[in-house]
Design an enzyme around this catalytic site. Structure first.
Site, PDB file in Angstrom:
ATOM      1  N   SER A  65     -13.019  21.296   2.783  1.00  0.00           N
ATOM      2  CA  SER A  65     -11.824  20.795   2.095  1.00  0.00           C
ATOM      3  C   SER A  65     -11.657  19.289   2.308  1.00  0.00           C
ATOM      4  O   SER A  65     -12.138  18.733   3.291  1.00  0.00           O
ATOM      5  CB  SER A  65     -10.575  21.502   2.622  1.00  0.00           C
TER       6      SER A  65
HETATM    7  N1  SAM Z   1     -12.114  25.199   6.612  1.00  0.00           N
HETATM    8  C1  SAM Z   1     -13.506  25.153   6.273  1.00  0.00           C
HETATM    9  C2  SAM Z   1     -14.162  23.887   6.743  1.00  0.00           C
HETATM   10  O1  SAM Z   1     -13.492  23.088   7.440  1.00  0.00           O
HETATM   11  O2  SAM Z   1     -15.328  23.692   6.452  1.00  0.00           O
HETATM   12  C3  SAM Z   1     -13.722  25.314   4.787  1.00  0.00           C
HETATM   13  C4  SAM Z   1     -13.448  26.680   4.367  1.00  0.00           C
HETATM   14  S1  SAM Z   1     -14.031  27.073   2.759  1.00  0.00           S
HETATM   15  C5  SAM Z   1     -12.879  26.247   1.732  1.00  0.00           C
HETATM   16  C6  SAM Z   1     -13.528  28.784   2.728  1.00  0.00           C
HETATM   17  C7  SAM Z   1     -14.338  29.673   3.640  1.00  0.00           C
HETATM   18  O3  SAM Z   1     -13.758  30.967   3.634  1.00  0.00           O
HETATM   19  C8  SAM Z   1     -15.782  29.866   3.163  1.00  0.00           C
HETATM   20  O4  SAM Z   1     -16.676  29.522   4.182  1.00  0.00           O
HETATM   21  C9  SAM Z   1     -15.852  31.355   2.817  1.00  0.00           C
HETATM   22  O5  SAM Z   1     -17.119  31.926   3.066  1.00  0.00           O
HETATM   23  C10 SAM Z   1     -14.785  31.924   3.725  1.00  0.00           C
HETATM   24  N2  SAM Z   1     -14.244  33.221   3.324  1.00  0.00           N
HETATM   25  C11 SAM Z   1     -13.893  33.659   2.084  1.00  0.00           C
HETATM   26  N3  SAM Z   1     -13.413  34.915   2.150  1.00  0.00           N
HETATM   27  C12 SAM Z   1     -13.460  35.288   3.462  1.00  0.00           C
HETATM   28  C13 SAM Z   1     -13.090  36.466   4.171  1.00  0.00           C
HETATM   29  N4  SAM Z   1     -12.570  37.539   3.565  1.00  0.00           N
HETATM   30  N5  SAM Z   1     -13.266  36.496   5.503  1.00  0.00           N
HETATM   31  C14 SAM Z   1     -13.779  35.429   6.169  1.00  0.00           C
HETATM   32  N6  SAM Z   1     -14.148  34.278   5.546  1.00  0.00           N
HETATM   33  C15 SAM Z   1     -13.984  34.208   4.224  1.00  0.00           C
END
Ligand code: SAM
Length: 218
Positions: A65
């Protein structure tokens, strides 16, 4: 704790200006974001753009993000060094590292095993020791460690995930982007009260979706 990093003061100022523009003023958040070398979380090809206020790809169609949103969500959590936090969506581990440097302990869940592996290497490199991470479906929370004083969801949910709401302590705060589809989502601040939830809309954003009930080995 201080980190070796190559980023210049000028580049760091770009980050500080992005935070200021977004209205992020909490000193612990600004100082921590200045300390964490964002380039460590960014694929090599995008490294020169590490401090721009943009989202960057991290593989598996996922994104890191933009700093302003990380700052805004972190500030909205109202953190201190006594808080135990659950993060859903570790991704690159950038947000996790910032949480870990402000809080007592961070539990983080990621559905992509390989993203989590890379994130854990970064925690080691930064000598961050107060993060416990697992591969799994974050919508199920982390029952064995609940309740949490703070929960942050870094992917967009259709609605407030009910299990996460259960695992939030009374007086606790959850920050979660709500809304699906191609349109913008809204970052919601949810405060758990004795008799229900108080919610506040913080700002519109675009997030990758939260994908429940599916864990991937990649
Ligand atoms: N905060 C992170 C960073 O600093 O890099 C970025 C997060 S990214 C926008 C969203 C993340 O949520 C992705 O890595 C995705 O694989 C994960 N995600 C999506 N659905 C999920 C779930 N049900 N459980 C765990 N992780 C999940």
């Amino acid at each position: 704790m201080s980190f070796d990093s190559n980023h210049s003061e000028n580049i760091k100022m770009e980050l500080v200006f992005s935070l200021r523009r977004a209205g992020v003023t909490e000193p612990s958040v600004v100082a921590t974001m200045e300390r964490v070398p964002r380039e460590l979380f960014v694929p090599e090809v995008f490294r020169s753009r590490s401090y721009e206020d943009i989202t960057l790809p991290i593989g598996h169609h996922q994104t890191l993000s933009q700093p302003a949103i990380v700052g805004l969500m972190t500030e909205a959590l109202e953190l201190n060094d006594r808080k135990k936090v659950l993060e859903v969506g570790t991704g690159s581990g950038y947000q996790t590292s910032i949480l870990a440097l402000i809080c007592r302990r961070v539990y983080t869940i990621e559905r992509h095993a390989s993203l989590l592996q890379e994130a854990e290497k970064r925690f080691d490199k930064l000598r961050i020791r107060n993060v416990t991470a697992k591969v799994g479906d974050g919508t199920l929370g982390w029952e064995a460690q609940a309740p949490f004083e703070r929960i942050i969801v870094t992917a967009a949910a259709a609605d407030i995930p009910p299990i996460l709401a259960d695992q939030l302590s009374i007086g606790g705060i959850m920050i979660v982007p709500i809304g699906l589809g191609d349109n913008f989502q809204t970052i919601l601040k949810v405060i758990k009260k004795e008799n229900g939830f108080k919610t506040k809309e913080l700002r519109d954003v675009r997030f990758v979706p939260l994908i429940p009930e599916e864990v991937t080995g990649t």
